[in-house]
Design a protein around this motif. Structure first.
Motif, PDB file in Angstrom:
ATOM      1  N   ALA A 277     -23.408   8.149  -1.466  1.00 33.70           N
ATOM      2  CA  ALA A 277     -22.296   7.819  -0.798  1.00 33.70           C
ATOM      3  C   ALA A 277     -21.143   7.026  -1.537  1.00 33.70           C
ATOM      4  O   ALA A 277     -20.069   7.370  -1.449  1.00 33.70           O
ATOM      5  N   ALA A 278     -21.759   5.892  -2.159  1.00 34.49           N
ATOM      6  CA  ALA A 278     -20.750   5.097  -2.955  1.00 34.49           C
ATOM      7  C   ALA A 278     -20.298   5.759  -4.023  1.00 34.49           C
ATOM      8  O   ALA A 278     -19.056   5.707  -4.270  1.00 34.49           O
TER       9      ALA A 278
ATOM     10  N   ARG B  41     -19.679   9.021  -4.176  1.00 32.37           N
ATOM     11  CA  ARG B  41     -18.482  10.152  -3.528  1.00 32.37           C
ATOM     12  C   ARG B  41     -17.200   9.264  -3.283  1.00 32.37           C
ATOM     13  O   ARG B  41     -16.084   9.535  -3.301  1.00 32.37           O
ATOM     14  N   GLU B  42     -17.326   8.136  -2.767  1.00 28.91           N
ATOM     15  CA  GLU B  42     -16.592   7.082  -2.377  1.00 28.91           C
ATOM     16  C   GLU B  42     -15.601   6.855  -3.598  1.00 28.91           C
ATOM     17  O   GLU B  42     -14.246   6.825  -3.575  1.00 28.91           O
ATOM     18  N   ALA B  43     -16.187   6.374  -4.708  1.00 29.93           N
ATOM     19  CA  ALA B  43     -15.584   6.008  -5.782  1.00 29.93           C
ATOM     20  C   ALA B  43     -14.824   7.375  -6.421  1.00 29.93           C
ATOM     21  O   ALA B  43     -13.488   7.080  -6.882  1.00 29.93           O
TER      22      ALA B  43
ATOM     23  N   GLN C 104     -13.429   9.697  -4.663  1.00 31.08           N
ATOM     24  CA  GLN C 104     -12.349  10.053  -3.752  1.00 31.08           C
ATOM     25  C   GLN C 104     -11.417   9.084  -4.102  1.00 31.08           C
ATOM     26  O   GLN C 104     -10.080   9.356  -4.063  1.00 31.08           O
ATOM     27  N   LEU C 105     -11.547   7.731  -4.339  1.00 28.78           N
ATOM     28  CA  LEU C 105     -10.707   6.835  -4.601  1.00 28.78           C
ATOM     29  C   LEU C 105     -10.118   6.970  -5.814  1.00 28.78           C
ATOM     30  O   LEU C 105      -8.902   6.741  -6.085  1.00 28.78           O
TER      31      LEU C 105
ATOM     32  N   ASP D  83      -7.615   9.744  -5.322  1.00 32.20           N
ATOM     33  CA  ASP D  83      -6.552   9.194  -4.358  1.00 32.20           C
ATOM     34  C   ASP D  83      -5.730   8.298  -5.266  1.00 32.20           C
ATOM     35  O   ASP D  83      -4.366   8.480  -5.121  1.00 32.20           O
TER      36      ASP D  83
END
Length: 192
Positions: free
Chosen positions: A166-167, A169-171, A173-174, A177
Motif C-alpha cells: 500500500a505504501a 502504491r501511495e508513493a 501515486q504521489l 501526481d
C-alpha cells in the motif's frame, strides 16, 4: 464447556480422588508393592532436585504414598471442577506412571491368572494415561498458545507485506501526481 467435557472430566478423575483418599488415610496396604519403585526413585529424585527441594523428599515409602495420594486428590479435583484442569491432568498422568509400575508389574508374576489380571490392570492404566494426556492438552476447541503465537506471527507478516504494498502504491501515486502538477505548472508558465 461442552456437555461431554462436563461429564468426562469428573468421570476420569473419580478413580484418582477415591484412590488418593484411600492412600492418604491408609498407605500400609500399598507399601510392599511400592517399596521397590520408591527405593529406586527417591535417590534419583534427590540427586536431580535442587538441594533445598531434595532434602525435603521423604524417604519413607508410606509418606511417599500419602504424598502421591494427596497429589492425586488435589489434581483429580482440579480436573473434575475444570479449575486448573490441564495442570491437574498432567499431575495425574505423572503420578500414574510410578503407581502403575509398582502396583501392576505383570512381568514379575509367576502365576498365569495373576499375570493376566495384572496385565489387564496395567493396560487399563495405560488407557487412563491416554485419557489424561488428552485432557492435559485439551484447549476446549480454542487454539493453544503455540498455535496463536505462530498464527499471530504469520498474520503480522501478512499485514506488514500489505502495508508495504500500500505504501508503494501511495508513493507511485504521489510521484505521478507530482509529475502531473509539474507538467501543469510548466504548461502554465509557457502560456503565461
Amino acid at each position: 464447556m461442552t456437555v461431554v467435557r462436563a461429564l468426562a472430566r469428573p468421570l476420569l478423575s473419580a478413580i484418582f480422588v477415591a484412590q488418593g483418599v484411600s492412600s492418604v488415610r491408609n498407605p500400609d496396604p500399598f507399601v510392599a508393592k511400592a517399596q521397590p519403585v520408591t527405593d529406586r526413585l527417591v535417590p534419583l529424585l534427590k540427586k536431580a532436585a535442587p538441594p533445598q527441594i531434595g532434602d525435603r523428599i521423604p524417604e519413607s515409602t508410606a509418606s511417599l504414598i500419602r504424598l502421591n495420594g494427596a497429589a492425586q486428590v488435589l489434581a483429580g479435583l482440579a480436573l473434575a471442577t475444570g479449575k486448573g484442569r490441564r495442570l491437574g491432568a498432567t499431575v495425574l498422568a505423572a503420578s500414574l506412571v510410578p503407581t502403575t509400575l509398582a502396583a501392576h508389574a505383570f512381568w514379575q508374576e509367576d502365576d498365569k491368572e495373576a499375570k493376566a489380571l495384572q496385565r489387564y490392570q496395567f493396560m487399563k492404566n495405560l488407557g487412563l494415561l491416554g485419557g489424561l494426556l488428552l485432557a492435559a492438552v485439551d484447549t476446549e476447541g480454542k487454539p493453544g498458545v503455540a498455535w496463536r503465537a505462530s498464527h499471530g506471527a504469520k498474520a503480522a507478516k501478512r499485514e506488514t507485506k500489505r502495508g508495504a504494498k500500500a505504501a508503494k502504491r501511495e508513493a507511485r501515486q504521489l510521484t505521478r501526481d507530482a509529475k502531473a502538477a509539474a507538467r501543469l505548472a510548466k504548461a502554465e508558465l509557457h502560456l503565461g
